[in-house]
Every structure is written in structure tokens, then in C-alpha cells.
Scaffold this motif. Structure first.
Motif, PDB file in Angstrom:
ATOM      1  N   HIS A   7       0.831  -1.204   0.000  1.00 65.21           N
ATOM      2  CA  HIS A   7       0.000   0.000   0.000  1.00 65.21           C
ATOM      3  C   HIS A   7       0.869   1.258   0.000  1.00 65.21           C
ATOM      4  N   ARG A   8       1.961   1.236   0.762  1.00 67.09           N
ATOM      5  CA  ARG A   8       2.871   2.394   0.765  1.00 67.09           C
ATOM      6  C   ARG A   8       3.432   2.641  -0.630  1.00 67.09           C
ATOM      7  N   ASP A   9       3.916   1.585  -1.262  1.00 67.22           N
ATOM      8  CA  ASP A   9       4.520   1.735  -2.582  1.00 67.22           C
ATOM      9  C   ASP A   9       3.500   2.192  -3.618  1.00 67.22           C
ATOM     10  N   GLN A  10       2.259   1.721  -3.490  1.00 71.77           N
ATOM     11  CA  GLN A  10       1.209   2.173  -4.397  1.00 71.77           C
ATOM     12  C   GLN A  10       0.942   3.662  -4.218  1.00 71.77           C
ATOM     13  N   PHE A  11       0.923   4.107  -2.973  1.00 70.76           N
ATOM     14  CA  PHE A  11       0.697   5.524  -2.687  1.00 70.76           C
ATOM     15  C   PHE A  11       1.856   6.373  -3.214  1.00 70.76           C
ATOM     16  N   LEU A  12       3.084   5.919  -3.001  1.00 71.76           N
ATOM     17  CA  LEU A  12       4.249   6.647  -3.493  1.00 71.76           C
ATOM     18  C   LEU A  12       4.239   6.711  -5.022  1.00 71.76           C
ATOM     19  N   SER A  13       3.826   5.625  -5.652  1.00 73.51           N
ATOM     20  CA  SER A  13       3.729   5.605  -7.108  1.00 73.51           C
ATOM     21  C   SER A  13       2.688   6.609  -7.601  1.00 73.51           C
ATOM     22  N   THR A  14       1.595   6.711  -6.884  1.00 72.08           N
ATOM     23  CA  THR A  14       0.566   7.689  -7.235  1.00 72.08           C
ATOM     24  C   THR A  14       1.105   9.104  -7.127  1.00 72.08           C
ATOM     25  N   LEU A  15       1.854   9.389  -6.065  1.00 72.73           N
ATOM     26  CA  LEU A  15       2.444  10.716  -5.907  1.00 72.73           C
ATOM     27  C   LEU A  15       3.415  11.026  -7.041  1.00 72.73           C
ATOM     28  N   ASP A  16       4.203  10.025  -7.430  1.00 71.73           N
ATOM     29  CA  ASP A  16       5.120  10.216  -8.555  1.00 71.73           C
ATOM     30  C   ASP A  16       4.353  10.540  -9.833  1.00 71.73           C
ATOM     31  N   HIS A  17       3.242   9.835 -10.028  1.00 69.71           N
ATOM     32  CA  HIS A  17       2.423  10.078 -11.221  1.00 69.71           C
ATOM     33  C   HIS A  17       1.848  11.484 -11.207  1.00 69.71           C
ATOM     34  N   LEU A  18       1.332  11.903 -10.061  1.00 69.30           N
ATOM     35  CA  LEU A  18       0.777  13.252  -9.950  1.00 69.30           C
ATOM     36  C   LEU A  18       1.848  14.303 -10.205  1.00 69.30           C
ATOM     37  N   TRP A  52      -4.416  14.278  -1.762  1.00 73.37           N
ATOM     38  CA  TRP A  52      -5.009  14.227  -0.425  1.00 73.37           C
ATOM     39  C   TRP A  52      -5.960  13.036  -0.292  1.00 73.37           C
ATOM     40  N   THR A  53      -6.758  12.803  -1.308  1.00 72.56           N
ATOM     41  CA  THR A  53      -7.695  11.680  -1.281  1.00 72.56           C
ATOM     42  C   THR A  53      -6.955  10.352  -1.175  1.00 72.56           C
ATOM     43  N   HIS A  54      -5.868  10.208  -1.927  1.00 70.89           N
ATOM     44  CA  HIS A  54      -5.075   8.982  -1.847  1.00 70.89           C
ATOM     45  C   HIS A  54      -4.363   8.857  -0.501  1.00 70.89           C
ATOM     46  N   TRP A  55      -3.999   9.981   0.115  1.00 72.22           N
ATOM     47  CA  TRP A  55      -3.405   9.945   1.453  1.00 72.22           C
ATOM     48  C   TRP A  55      -4.407   9.377   2.463  1.00 72.22           C
ATOM     49  N   GLU A  56      -5.633   9.840   2.412  1.00 72.42           N
ATOM     50  CA  GLU A  56      -6.648   9.325   3.333  1.00 72.42           C
ATOM     51  C   GLU A  56      -6.920   7.846   3.073  1.00 72.42           C
ATOM     52  N   GLU A  57      -6.930   7.450   1.814  1.00 66.62           N
ATOM     53  CA  GLU A  57      -7.143   6.039   1.482  1.00 66.62           C
ATOM     54  C   GLU A  57      -5.987   5.185   1.991  1.00 66.62           C
TER      55      GLU A  57
END
Length: 210
Positions: A7-18, A52-57
Motif C-alpha cells: 500500500h505504501r509503494d502504491q501511494f508513493l507511485s501515485t504521488l510520482d504520477h501526480l 489528499w484523497t489517496h493519502w486518506e485512502e
């Protein structure tokens, strides 16, 4: 790989994409560019809100994982054997969501996540220690509310953030200010505000799941 690490890596990947989307938009500005500056501002608000939404998720799913797996937590403390493999997580979900779910909105603000962790998990859980940039996360929450709510109170709170350190916007800089314009036109720790917000999320993801 543990589920929390995933889950951490998925969130970090999302931040990289953003961050990459932001760079593409910023690189397509100008008279002959694809986007106008108002486009840039509006898109920045969307990218910020998505982060922010992905952070809460992210906080939600690791709390669910911990509640279903922690031997000292509420779910497993009194139950030593489950009938099926997925039962602990299903019970954890039922514990953490409102009885009227999915018809009622569940608030996953980090403060409430921590409060639930204090209630349902054993001592020394991952949410117990204060986030390294908790005060900055609070600033980000006030910025987020000005995008999500558009209320007079949220807007006043946003203006209260930007006119004091570390931003210290002067009165002339406050004229015509929008959240998007603030995110892409002003700096925080020597980089654009939106990029610093992404970095704060990264720091907190690594704090919760080292």
C-alpha cells in the motif's frame, strides 16, 4: 512484501504520477502552449486534491490491515481461530465503518484514524507517534478544505494559512488569489507549494510504513 509495504509503494507511485502530470502541465503553458495559466491553476487544485484523497485512502487501508492482523488488537484479542482466511479483514471493516455503511459517509481524516487506532489496536501501534510534519499536514488540510468545501469558513482558514509563515503572502499577493494559483506560484522550502505537499505525503508514508 507485506500488505502495508504494498500500500505504501502504491501511494508513493501515485504521488510520482501526480508529480509527472504537474510537470507536463507546467511545460505546456504560454501563448502557444496547450494550457492557459487559469487552466494550470485549476488543474493544480485537482492534482492536490487527488493526492489528499489517496493519502486518506492509504491511512484507511493500513489501519484496516493492522486491525485485522494485530494479535493485540480488538479483532484478534478474543478470537484465536477464524472459520475462513478472509474473516479478520471483513470483521475489521465492519468494526471501522458506520453501521449504516455504505449509505453514510465515513470520515478518514488522519486525526480520526489515529483516534480509532488508539481505541482498537494494541499499545505501540504505528499511528501512535506524531507524524514528522504534523503541523504542515494541518496547513495542507486547510488548503484542501478551501478546494473541497468553498465555504466562507474554509476560505477564511485558507487565507489565514497563506498570510503567515512559512508563506507570508503580502496584501498585494492576496489580491485575486485562488488555491490553484497559490499552489503553483509560490514556494515552500525552495520548491513550488504543490510539490512540497507531495513530499510531505511521501515523508508521512515512509513514517507509517518504514
Amino acid at each position: 512484501m507485506s500488505s502495508q509495504t504494498y500500500h505504501r509503494d502504491q501511494f508513493l507511485s501515485t504521488l510520482d504520477h501526480l508529480g509527472s502530470v504537474y510537470a507536463k502541465v507546467a511545460g505546456a503553458l504560454g501563448r502557444k502552449g496547450l494550457f492557459t495559466f487559469p487552466d494550470h491553476h485549476k488543474l493544480a487544485e485537482g492534482l492536490f486534491l487527488s493526492a489528499w484523497t489517496h493519502w486518506e485512502e492509504f491511512a484507511r487501508v493500513i489501519l484496516l490491515d493492522d486491525l485485522s492482523e494485530d494479535p493485540n488488537g480488538f479483532v484478534r484479542a478474543d478470537v484465536k481461530k477464524f472459520r475462513v482466511k478472509g474473516a479478520p479483514r471483513r470483521i475489521a471493516e465492519r468494526v471501522l465503518v458506520h453501521p449504516d455503511h455504505p449509505n453514510s459517509f465515513i470520515n478518514w481524516d488522519y486525526g480520526l484514524v489515529k483516534s480509532r487506532a488508539d481505541t482498537f489496536l494494541g499499545h505501540g501501534h504505528r499511528f501512535a507517534n506524531t507524524l514528522p510534519r504534523a503541523s504542515d499536514l494541518d496547513k495542507m488540510k486547510r488548503i484542501r478544505n478551501a478546494v473541497a468545501h468553498k465555504s466562507d469558513r474554509a476560505w477564511a482558514s485558507f487565507k489565514g494559512v497563506v498570510k503567515y509563515p512559512p508563506f507570508s503572502l503580502a496584501p498585494n499577493q492576496m489580491k485575486g488569489i485562488t488555491v490553484g494559483r497559490f499552489l503553483v506560484s509560490h514556494n515552500w522550502n525552495n520548491q513550488r507549494v504543490i510539490l512540497e505537499c507531495f513530499d510531505i505525503h511521501r515523508a508521512h508514508a515512509w513514517h507509517l510504513v518504514p
